[in-house]
Motif scaffolding. Sequence first.
Motif, PDB file in Angstrom:
ATOM      1  N   PRO A   1       0.831  -1.194   0.000  1.00 23.05           N
ATOM      2  CA  PRO A   1       0.000   0.000   0.000  1.00 23.05           C
ATOM      3  C   PRO A   1       0.871   1.252   0.000  1.00 23.05           C
ATOM      4  N   ARG A   2       0.479   2.234  -0.782  1.00 22.49           N
ATOM      5  CA  ARG A   2       1.254   3.472  -0.885  1.00 22.49           C
ATOM      6  C   ARG A   2       0.713   4.512   0.074  1.00 22.49           C
ATOM      7  N   LYS A   3       1.639   5.266   0.615  1.00 24.76           N
ATOM      8  CA  LYS A   3       1.260   6.446   1.379  1.00 24.76           C
ATOM      9  C   LYS A   3       0.784   7.494   0.377  1.00 24.76           C
ATOM     10  N   PRO A   4      -0.013   8.455   0.839  1.00 25.02           N
ATOM     11  CA  PRO A   4      -0.343   9.553  -0.081  1.00 25.02           C
ATOM     12  C   PRO A   4       0.925  10.339  -0.408  1.00 25.02           C
ATOM     13  N   PRO A   5       1.068  10.810  -1.638  1.00 24.27           N
ATOM     14  CA  PRO A   5       2.296  11.532  -1.992  1.00 24.27           C
ATOM     15  C   PRO A   5       2.395  12.869  -1.284  1.00 24.27           C
ATOM     16  N   LEU A   6       3.619  13.268  -0.970  1.00 27.54           N
ATOM     17  CA  LEU A   6       3.892  14.598  -0.424  1.00 27.54           C
ATOM     18  C   LEU A   6       4.364  15.491  -1.565  1.00 27.54           C
ATOM     19  N   ARG A   7       3.934  16.721  -1.529  1.00 20.63           N
ATOM     20  CA  ARG A   7       4.372  17.709  -2.519  1.00 20.63           C
ATOM     21  C   ARG A   7       5.627  18.388  -1.977  1.00 20.63           C
ATOM     22  N   VAL A   8       6.708  18.283  -2.731  1.00 19.25           N
ATOM     23  CA  VAL A   8       8.005  18.804  -2.310  1.00 19.25           C
ATOM     24  C   VAL A   8       8.431  19.914  -3.271  1.00 19.25           C
ATOM     25  N   LEU A   9       8.568  21.120  -2.737  1.00 13.93           N
ATOM     26  CA  LEU A   9       9.031  22.258  -3.520  1.00 13.93           C
ATOM     27  C   LEU A   9      10.543  22.363  -3.411  1.00 13.93           C
ATOM     28  N   ILE A  10      11.204  22.477  -4.557  1.00 16.63           N
ATOM     29  CA  ILE A  10      12.640  22.742  -4.587  1.00 16.63           C
ATOM     30  C   ILE A  10      12.823  24.022  -5.389  1.00 16.63           C
ATOM     31  N   THR A  11      13.264  25.086  -4.697  1.00 15.62           N
ATOM     32  CA  THR A  11      13.505  26.346  -5.394  1.00 15.62           C
ATOM     33  C   THR A  11      14.918  26.320  -5.969  1.00 15.62           C
ATOM     34  N   GLY A  12      15.122  27.042  -7.037  1.00 12.33           N
ATOM     35  CA  GLY A  12      16.433  27.012  -7.673  1.00 12.33           C
ATOM     36  C   GLY A  12      16.748  25.642  -8.233  1.00 12.33           C
ATOM     37  N   ALA A  13      15.716  24.925  -8.672  1.00 16.00           N
ATOM     38  CA  ALA A  13      15.875  23.532  -9.095  1.00 16.00           C
ATOM     39  C   ALA A  13      16.803  23.381 -10.299  1.00 16.00           C
ATOM     40  N   ALA A  14      16.925  24.414 -11.122  1.00 19.74           N
ATOM     41  CA  ALA A  14      17.785  24.323 -12.296  1.00 19.74           C
ATOM     42  C   ALA A  14      19.243  24.646 -11.971  1.00 19.74           C
TER      43      ALA A  14
ATOM     44  N   GLY B   1      -0.213  23.987  -1.980  1.00 15.44           N
ATOM     45  CA  GLY B   1      -0.342  22.642  -1.442  1.00 15.44           C
ATOM     46  C   GLY B   1       0.947  21.950  -1.055  1.00 15.44           C
ATOM     47  N   VAL B   2       2.042  22.667  -0.985  1.00 17.08           N
ATOM     48  CA  VAL B   2       3.345  22.067  -0.707  1.00 17.08           C
ATOM     49  C   VAL B   2       3.431  21.586   0.750  1.00 17.08           C
ATOM     50  N   ASP B   3       3.968  20.385   0.934  1.00 17.34           N
ATOM     51  CA  ASP B   3       4.150  19.803   2.271  1.00 17.34           C
ATOM     52  C   ASP B   3       5.562  20.014   2.796  1.00 17.34           C
ATOM     53  N   VAL B   4       6.530  20.063   1.884  1.00 21.49           N
ATOM     54  CA  VAL B   4       7.944  20.236   2.225  1.00 21.49           C
ATOM     55  C   VAL B   4       8.537  21.226   1.222  1.00 21.49           C
ATOM     56  N   ALA B   5       9.320  22.177   1.719  1.00 24.39           N
ATOM     57  CA  ALA B   5       9.982  23.134   0.833  1.00 24.39           C
ATOM     58  C   ALA B   5      11.472  23.157   1.139  1.00 24.39           C
ATOM     59  N   VAL B   6      12.267  23.020   0.095  1.00 23.23           N
ATOM     60  CA  VAL B   6      13.716  23.120   0.217  1.00 23.23           C
ATOM     61  C   VAL B   6      14.117  24.325  -0.624  1.00 23.23           C
TER      62      VAL B   6
ATOM     63  N   SER C   1       0.740  23.840   2.512  1.00 25.61           N
ATOM     64  CA  SER C   1       0.034  23.077   3.543  1.00 25.61           C
ATOM     65  C   SER C   1       0.246  23.757   4.894  1.00 25.61           C
ATOM     66  N   PRO C   2      -0.748  23.716   5.776  1.00 25.79           N
ATOM     67  CA  PRO C   2      -0.582  24.356   7.095  1.00 25.79           C
ATOM     68  C   PRO C   2       0.572  23.781   7.911  1.00 25.79           C
ATOM     69  N   ASN C   3       0.974  22.553   7.621  1.00 26.51           N
ATOM     70  CA  ASN C   3       2.053  21.900   8.359  1.00 26.51           C
ATOM     71  C   ASN C   3       3.341  21.811   7.551  1.00 26.51           C
ATOM     72  N   VAL C   4       3.525  22.710   6.604  1.00 29.26           N
ATOM     73  CA  VAL C   4       4.686  22.655   5.723  1.00 29.26           C
ATOM     74  C   VAL C   4       5.986  22.698   6.535  1.00 29.26           C
ATOM     75  N   LYS C   5       6.955  21.920   6.101  1.00 28.51           N
ATOM     76  CA  LYS C   5       8.302  21.911   6.688  1.00 28.51           C
ATOM     77  C   LYS C   5       9.218  22.598   5.687  1.00 28.51           C
ATOM     78  N   VAL C   6      10.031  23.540   6.169  1.00 27.32           N
ATOM     79  CA  VAL C   6      10.867  24.350   5.289  1.00 27.32           C
ATOM     80  C   VAL C   6      12.322  24.260   5.703  1.00 27.32           C
ATOM     81  N   VAL C   7      13.199  24.047   4.715  1.00 27.83           N
ATOM     82  CA  VAL C   7      14.639  24.074   4.925  1.00 27.83           C
ATOM     83  C   VAL C   7      15.198  25.157   3.993  1.00 27.83           C
ATOM     84  N   VAL C   8      15.977  26.068   4.549  1.00 24.91           N
ATOM     85  CA  VAL C   8      16.593  27.126   3.745  1.00 24.91           C
ATOM     86  C   VAL C   8      18.101  26.906   3.726  1.00 24.91           C
ATOM     87  N   VAL C   9      18.656  26.823   2.518  1.00 22.10           N
ATOM     88  CA  VAL C   9      20.092  26.707   2.345  1.00 22.10           C
ATOM     89  C   VAL C   9      20.548  28.026   1.720  1.00 22.10           C
ATOM     90  N   ALA C  10      21.203  28.858   2.518  1.00 20.79           N
ATOM     91  CA  ALA C  10      21.578  30.189   2.013  1.00 20.79           C
ATOM     92  C   ALA C  10      23.089  30.335   1.984  1.00 20.79           C
TER      93      ALA C  10
END
Length: 165
Positions: free
Chosen positions: A35-48, A115-120, A156-165
Amino acid sequence: MAGKTVISLGLGLGAGFGVGFAAGAWFGGMGMQKPRKPPLRVLITGAAGQIGYALCPMVAAGRMLGPDQPVILHLLDIEPAKGTLEGLCMELIDAAYPLLVGVALFTSAAEAAKGVDVAVMVGGVPRKAGEERKDVMAKNVSIYKEQASALANAASPNVKVVVVA
């Protein structure tokens, strides 16, 4: 690519445009489908960029969220990098990562954050020769501020964010 391009790899992403591809099912031992978990939406900024480009396959392979967590990647970069984003998308699809449910490409932070759940957040202006870190950080503040506002408004209200600066 005014804002968004969506590539769906199986479970469907809802509204959007692009090309649909069927993803292979994720199978466990004995040939039975787990059984699969529901997918999480993961944002990656500067992806290119160099860091984002290296990070995307690791997330798609389950190295960030675990070997049983499907993901939908939201890849964000600036308009001049859209060709590189499209190439990255093709590479991710060609690799056929079992956990990669979909890929959405964006040039708008407001659209990318929906709708993002995780943002990097790794996107920003790179430091030039002779430039001090504080100078490049001053340039990047406006970029991160825009992205943070977009996350506050649409993630998402529970979004987790990681900033690499």
